[in-house]
Design a protein around this motif. Structure first.
Motif, PDB file in Angstrom:
ATOM      1  N   PHE A 146       0.824  -1.204   0.000  1.00 56.93           N
ATOM      2  CA  PHE A 146       0.000   0.000   0.000  1.00 56.93           C
ATOM      3  C   PHE A 146       0.863   1.262   0.000  1.00 56.93           C
ATOM      4  CE2 PHE A 146      -2.263  -3.435   2.050  1.00 56.93           C
ATOM      5  CZ  PHE A 146      -3.520  -3.387   1.460  1.00 56.93           C
ATOM      6  N   TYR A 153       0.225   5.722   0.023  1.00 60.59           N
ATOM      7  CA  TYR A 153      -0.624   6.904  -0.077  1.00 60.59           C
ATOM      8  C   TYR A 153      -0.142   7.818  -1.207  1.00 60.59           C
ATOM      9  CZ  TYR A 153      -2.921   5.831   4.379  1.00 60.59           C
ATOM     10  OH  TYR A 153      -3.659   5.248   5.373  1.00 60.59           O
ATOM     11  N   PRO A 167       1.575   4.146   5.520  1.00 53.88           N
ATOM     12  CA  PRO A 167       0.461   3.363   4.980  1.00 53.88           C
ATOM     13  C   PRO A 167       0.324   2.032   5.715  1.00 53.88           C
ATOM     14  CG  PRO A 167       2.380   3.105   3.587  1.00 53.88           C
ATOM     15  CD  PRO A 167       2.765   4.103   4.649  1.00 53.88           C
ATOM     16  N   PHE A 203      -8.386   2.558   3.932  1.00 54.29           N
ATOM     17  CA  PHE A 203      -7.294   2.967   3.052  1.00 54.29           C
ATOM     18  C   PHE A 203      -7.813   3.615   1.768  1.00 54.29           C
ATOM     19  CE2 PHE A 203      -4.459   2.069  -0.554  1.00 54.29           C
ATOM     20  CZ  PHE A 203      -3.342   2.780  -0.132  1.00 54.29           C
ATOM     21  N   ARG A 209     -10.812   7.000   3.295  1.00 54.89           N
ATOM     22  CA  ARG A 209      -9.819   7.574   4.212  1.00 54.89           C
ATOM     23  C   ARG A 209     -10.382   8.826   4.885  1.00 54.89           C
ATOM     24  NH1 ARG A 209      -6.873   5.672   7.580  1.00 54.89           N
ATOM     25  NH2 ARG A 209      -7.860   7.275   8.858  1.00 54.89           N
TER      26      ARG A 209
END
Length: 689
Positions: free
Chosen positions: A483, A485, A493, A522, A598
């Motif tokens: 993952f 961001y 993340p 997320f 998020r």
């Protein structure tokens, strides 16, 4: 032009749209908060995505209240020398990049106003001298700064739908003659054009003004008339969202009829004026909304909105209260080019030839308060608009599912093809003459939110290809998922995970665990990696990779390090010929969802702990529906997220499948989008990005 050459010309425009066919976008400045670094980055991003022009807005105080987005206080005074410095720099950057620059000729979204010595004024639009004086004050200084670019880069001034008061009274005919006609005369005298949402659709403050002229007469003053549309259903939260021929509130009929009546080649719409939860849309949700506009005869969209958001505001940053956001802070913007180019391809053909009136509109009186498409059959499976160039007939079609469509063109021994603007392929269609012989019946099978161009051609060199396909192999190996961001986010993340079975992100964790490491909340980029073993026969047969339906987001695919392109709409597949090998193959899918989840998670956190920074409210109370106003919610959805908001489904859920030619391929009875189609050169993965 000979038929073969004309067909080649149409196909060339379709594959590589000219600059004039590219969509434009609103470029929204938030109370003058701009700087040269952001200006350059924004405009370079627009050009890279495939936009052809911008409409610059710096609206002051328009819906700036606690029910909407409380904008930061003005940093640069509207109309000051510093403000014009930034506008001039923007025009010159547009010239460098080949973008058209246009601007709203007002400091508001709904009235004709400006500032003198820091004080706001509203122009009396019934006074021709006042209108001319306003344009001298607002547009005149820019003309003196960029005389070399007037009519080249800086081409038009704009007026949004007039929503203010008529101070001296009067009628709409008087407004037409005093306001719009004066603006046109002034612009032409200074080398500029005009476009506007003339006199509507909104008329707040003026609803008792006499309706004594046609809306079409108001729109006729424009070099190209413009309307607008709003999506009504929310992405991921409504069963109708993302389907064809539903979900929009459109002001398009009067625009299209005016353009045709006045011989204007462009009929334009402000597009995607979303007024639901911010950052919840994606290309698959937006595509069928654009398709409705195209099926109504519109041939230019101005995307609302690309907001100028300097780094100081964080990510996702500063926003206007309305619009489907497409700026550099949008999570999936890096993979948005295929969708923007789709719009350009559609517009390239819809700007070719001449429109043919097949009687698709009903004879409904158009007034300043009327909304709607006014189609003869609003519930039809397929809707179309018809154009003709030389001997070529072509129809844009929006719809989904399998069915027959009757088209107003005689078959006369011609071939009929479906041109797919998503993957740039030409597919053969099953077609037969209708009973009366003057029309043609074609069989279509389109995916959810589907579309395409049905093209009649006499080209003898093309023959139907073998379109049969079968499953080669399902990818059932485990996936490693990492993952990340948006680059503007400093928070850590979630940790990488291994998924033995693909899972929705929202199935992880609990509602209370909302910190930056949460997969449940997320928003950003998730890279899925796995390996697939194939026999030599299977590797040779693979034509496409199917991801299964994506409820939200987009996916970018690589196979053995080869960029195969972006999957952004149904049928959720990408062509992958000649990239799989016998033995082990590496498969990588970069999935990106929206900011919404998020933001909802951040509503559960203290400000210092949040992943995101924005100019929105972060609500911790549920929304209350006002029974007197069906669309009004307190707190309003366009003022910011709430910890009580439902999450969007996110992530790959599969099944991921490899499909291709069966051992003994056979001809299909009809064609579905995604079938191989003609062996013509289309958009490759490399070309898409």
């Amino acid at each position: 032009m000979p038929t073969i050459l004309l067909l080649a010309s149409l196909w060339t425009s379709f594959v590589n749209p000219p600059e004039s066919a590219k969509p434009w976008c609103y470029w929204w400045w938030i109370n003058g908060h701009v700087d040269r670094e952001t200006i350059t980055s924004d405009l370079e991003s627009m050009e890279a995505l495939g936009f052809g022009g911008v409409l610059m807005f710096d609206s002051r105080g328009y819906w700036d209240d606690d029910d909407h987005v409380v904008n930061p206080k003005a940093e640069i005074a509207w109309g000051s020398d510093a403000w014009y410095d930034n506008v001039e720099f923007s025009v010159r950057e547009c010239a460098r990049l080949g973008l058209v620059f246009t601007m709203n000729a007002s400091a508001s979204g709904g009235t004709l106003n400006g500032f003198i010595d820091g004080r706001e004024y509203e122009t009396d639009i019934m006074d021709r001298n006042a209108v001319r004086a306003h344009l001298d004050r607002v547009v005149g200084p820019l003309l003196k700064r960029v005389p070399d670019l007037v009519g080249k880069t800086f081409t038009h001034i704009y007026s949004v739908s007039y929503e203010g008061n008529v101070r001296t009274g009067g009628s709409w005919k008087a407004i037409k003659d005093a306001f719009y006609a004066t603006m046109v005369d002034w612009a032409r005298a200074h080398g500029l054009g005009v476009y506007s949402e003339s006199g509507g659709p909104w008329c707040w403050g003026s609803q008792e003004t006499k309706l004594d002229c046609s809306q079409l007469d108001m729109l006729a003053h424009n070099d190209f008339p413009q309307g607008e549309f709003w999506p009504l259903e929310e992405n991921g939260l409504s069963p109708r969202a993302g389907h064809a021929n539903v979900n929009g509130r459109y002001f398009s009929r009067a625009v299209v009829l005016t353009a045709r009546r006045e011989g204007r080649p462009i009929a334009s719409l402000e597009a995607f004026t979303h007024m639901h939860r911010h950052w919840t849309v994606d290309p698959a949700y937006l595509k069928p909304l654009a398709d409705i506009a195209y099926a109504d005869g519109v041939n230019r969209l101005v995307w609302h909105t690309f907001t100028c958001s300097p780094k100081k505001f964080g990510v996702p940053g500063a926003e206007y209260f309305a619009g489907s956001h497409i700026n550099r802070n949008v999570t999936w913007q890096k993979d948005a080019a295929p969708f923007v180019r789709y719009l350009g391809r559609c517009q390239a053909l819809l700007q070719r030839g001449e429109p043919i009136d097949d009687g698709e509109f009903t004879d409904v009186q158009t007034n300043y308060y009327g909304w709607g498409r006014f189609r003869k059959d609003e519930k039809a499976q397929f809707t179309t608009t018809h154009r003709r160039e030389g001997g070529e007939e072509f129809f844009f079609v929006a719809g989904e599912g399998r069915g027959e469509l009757i088209l107003n063109a005689a078959l006369n021994g011609r071939h009929v093809e479906l041109w797919d603007a998503v993957d740039v392929r030409r597919h053969p269609l099953v077609a037969k003459a209708a009973d009366d012989g003057d029309k043609t019946v074609v069989t279509l099978d389109l995916p959810k939110g589907g579309s395409g161009f049905v093209v009649f051609t006499a080209d003898p060199d093309l023959a139907p290809s073998n379109a049969a396909e079968s499953l080669v192999q399902t990818v059932d190996s485990a996936w490693n998922v990492a993952f990340a961001y948006h680059p503007g986010v400093a928070a850590r993340p979630p940790e990488p995970v291994t998924m033995d079975v693909l899972r929705d992100f929202t199935s992880y964790g609990t509602p209370d665990a909302a910190d930056s490491r949460s997969i449940r909340y997320f928003s950003g980029e998730a890279v899925y990696r796995t390996k697939v073993e194939l026999t030599a026969d299977a590797a040779a047969r693979v034509r496409a990779l199917e991801l299964g339906a994506l409820k939200t987001g987009v996916a970018h695919v690589w196979v053995n390090g080869v960029d195969c392109g972006v999957v952004w709409c149904a049928p959720w597949r990408v062509r992958v010929p000649d990239v799989f090998n016998p033995g082990e193959n590496r498969l990588e899918i970069r999935y990106t969802n929206n900011w919404h989840n998020r933001l909802v998670g951040d509503c559960r956190l203290a400000a210092a702990e949040r992943v995101t920074r924005s100019t929105l409210h972060y609500w911790t109370v549920p929304r209350m529906i006002d029974p007197k106003v069906s669309w009004n919610r307190k707190p309003t959805v366009y003022s910011g997220p709430s910890s009580f908001d439902a999450l969007q489904p996110s992530g790959l859920v599969g099944p991921v499948r490899l499909v291709g030619a069966p051992p003994a391929a056979s001809s299909a009875a009809h064609v579905r989008f995604g079938d191989p189609g003609f062996a013509v050169h289309g958009e490759t993965g490399k070309d898409r990005l």
